[in-house]
Design a protein around this motif. Structure first.
Motif, PDB file in Angstrom:
ATOM      1  N   PRO A  10      77.311  17.068 -56.084  1.00 38.59           N
ATOM      2  CA  PRO A  10      78.389  15.890 -56.422  1.00 38.59           C
ATOM      3  C   PRO A  10      79.633  16.839 -56.878  1.00 38.59           C
ATOM      4  O   PRO A  10      79.523  17.677 -57.501  1.00 38.59           O
ATOM      5  CB  PRO A  10      77.846  15.138 -57.405  1.00 38.59           C
ATOM      6  N   ALA A  11      81.071  16.079 -56.471  1.00 36.69           N
ATOM      7  CA  ALA A  11      82.010  16.797 -57.105  1.00 36.69           C
ATOM      8  C   ALA A  11      82.039  16.558 -58.484  1.00 36.69           C
ATOM      9  O   ALA A  11      81.560  15.636 -58.959  1.00 36.69           O
ATOM     10  CB  ALA A  11      83.150  16.099 -56.456  1.00 36.69           C
ATOM     11  N   ALA A  12      83.005  17.817 -59.024  1.00 35.47           N
ATOM     12  CA  ALA A  12      82.876  17.739 -60.437  1.00 35.47           C
ATOM     13  C   ALA A  12      83.797  16.611 -60.970  1.00 35.47           C
ATOM     14  O   ALA A  12      84.958  16.122 -60.338  1.00 35.47           O
ATOM     15  CB  ALA A  12      83.359  19.027 -61.054  1.00 35.47           C
ATOM     16  N   PHE A  13      83.604  16.111 -62.131  1.00 30.54           N
ATOM     17  CA  PHE A  13      84.462  14.918 -62.837  1.00 30.54           C
ATOM     18  C   PHE A  13      85.719  15.441 -63.147  1.00 30.54           C
ATOM     19  O   PHE A  13      85.975  16.771 -63.402  1.00 30.54           O
ATOM     20  CB  PHE A  13      83.890  14.330 -64.173  1.00 30.54           C
ATOM     21  N   SER A  14      86.796  14.794 -62.693  1.00 30.40           N
ATOM     22  CA  SER A  14      88.252  15.050 -62.856  1.00 30.40           C
ATOM     23  C   SER A  14      88.354  14.999 -64.540  1.00 30.40           C
ATOM     24  O   SER A  14      87.732  14.285 -65.213  1.00 30.40           O
ATOM     25  CB  SER A  14      89.218  14.422 -62.087  1.00 30.40           C
ATOM     26  N   PRO A  15      89.371  15.731 -64.978  1.00 28.57           N
ATOM     27  CA  PRO A  15      89.781  15.304 -66.448  1.00 28.57           C
ATOM     28  C   PRO A  15      90.227  14.070 -66.951  1.00 28.57           C
ATOM     29  O   PRO A  15      89.646  13.629 -67.894  1.00 28.57           O
ATOM     30  CB  PRO A  15      91.087  16.361 -66.652  1.00 28.57           C
ATOM     31  N   GLU A  16      90.483  12.999 -65.851  1.00 26.83           N
ATOM     32  CA  GLU A  16      90.772  11.830 -66.495  1.00 26.83           C
ATOM     33  C   GLU A  16      89.541  11.013 -66.306  1.00 26.83           C
ATOM     34  O   GLU A  16      89.407  10.179 -67.233  1.00 26.83           O
ATOM     35  CB  GLU A  16      91.638  11.151 -65.255  1.00 26.83           C
ATOM     36  N   ASP A  17      88.479  11.472 -65.418  1.00 24.25           N
ATOM     37  CA  ASP A  17      87.400  10.778 -65.470  1.00 24.25           C
ATOM     38  C   ASP A  17      86.346  11.080 -66.736  1.00 24.25           C
ATOM     39  O   ASP A  17      85.845  10.229 -67.579  1.00 24.25           O
ATOM     40  CB  ASP A  17      86.429  11.241 -64.647  1.00 24.25           C
ATOM     41  N   MET A  18      86.744  12.297 -67.260  1.00 23.73           N
ATOM     42  CA  MET A  18      86.082  12.862 -68.579  1.00 23.73           C
ATOM     43  C   MET A  18      86.555  12.017 -69.602  1.00 23.73           C
ATOM     44  O   MET A  18      86.014  11.749 -70.716  1.00 23.73           O
ATOM     45  CB  MET A  18      86.009  14.472 -68.569  1.00 23.73           C
ATOM     46  N   ALA A  19      87.905  11.803 -69.653  1.00 26.82           N
ATOM     47  CA  ALA A  19      88.700  11.324 -70.774  1.00 26.82           C
ATOM     48  C   ALA A  19      88.140   9.803 -70.886  1.00 26.82           C
ATOM     49  O   ALA A  19      87.898   9.301 -72.022  1.00 26.82           O
ATOM     50  CB  ALA A  19      90.239  11.662 -70.765  1.00 26.82           C
ATOM     51  N   ARG A  20      87.931   9.262 -69.573  1.00 33.97           N
ATOM     52  CA  ARG A  20      87.794   7.726 -69.673  1.00 33.97           C
ATOM     53  C   ARG A  20      86.292   7.719 -70.116  1.00 33.97           C
ATOM     54  O   ARG A  20      85.907   6.710 -70.869  1.00 33.97           O
ATOM     55  CB  ARG A  20      87.804   7.212 -68.208  1.00 33.97           C
ATOM     56  N   ARG A  21      85.261   8.423 -69.769  1.00 32.91           N
ATOM     57  CA  ARG A  21      84.091   8.497 -70.153  1.00 32.91           C
ATOM     58  C   ARG A  21      83.870   8.781 -71.519  1.00 32.91           C
ATOM     59  O   ARG A  21      83.090   8.116 -72.331  1.00 32.91           O
ATOM     60  CB  ARG A  21      83.153   9.646 -69.431  1.00 32.91           C
ATOM     61  N   ARG A  22      84.842   9.665 -72.081  1.00 33.85           N
ATOM     62  CA  ARG A  22      84.655   9.879 -73.732  1.00 33.85           C
ATOM     63  C   ARG A  22      85.121   8.680 -74.493  1.00 33.85           C
ATOM     64  O   ARG A  22      84.550   8.447 -75.377  1.00 33.85           O
ATOM     65  CB  ARG A  22      85.656  11.047 -74.021  1.00 33.85           C
ATOM     66  N   ARG A  23      86.280   7.728 -73.723  1.00 28.23           N
ATOM     67  CA  ARG A  23      86.747   6.730 -74.743  1.00 28.23           C
ATOM     68  C   ARG A  23      85.605   5.583 -74.563  1.00 28.23           C
ATOM     69  O   ARG A  23      85.582   5.018 -75.506  1.00 28.23           O
ATOM     70  CB  ARG A  23      88.057   6.223 -74.289  1.00 28.23           C
TER      71      ARG A  23
END
Length: 56
Positions: A10-23
């Motif tokens: 699977p492709a690595a998560f983008s920084p935007e995805d990681m920020a959304r997941r953290r929030r």
């Protein structure tokens, strides 16, 4: 028959995805913590002042 293909990682998560997941994780933690506090307060209110009149 063709040779079996290797699974694509699977492709690595983008920084935007990681920020959304953290929030989302922080929001979920705050909601769960709020529920714990709410149930604790409701328990104390339902018990009333009798909670202080118990033998130790």
């Amino acid at each position: 028959m063709s040779a079996p293909q290797k699974p694509v990682p699977p492709a690595a998560f983008s920084p935007e995805d990681m920020a959304r997941r953290r929030r989302r994780s922080i929001a979920l933690a705050l909601v769960l913590g709020g529920l714990v506090v709410f149930f604790f307060v409701v328990t104390l209110v339902k018990t009333g002042p009798a909670i202080l009149n118990r033998p130790l």
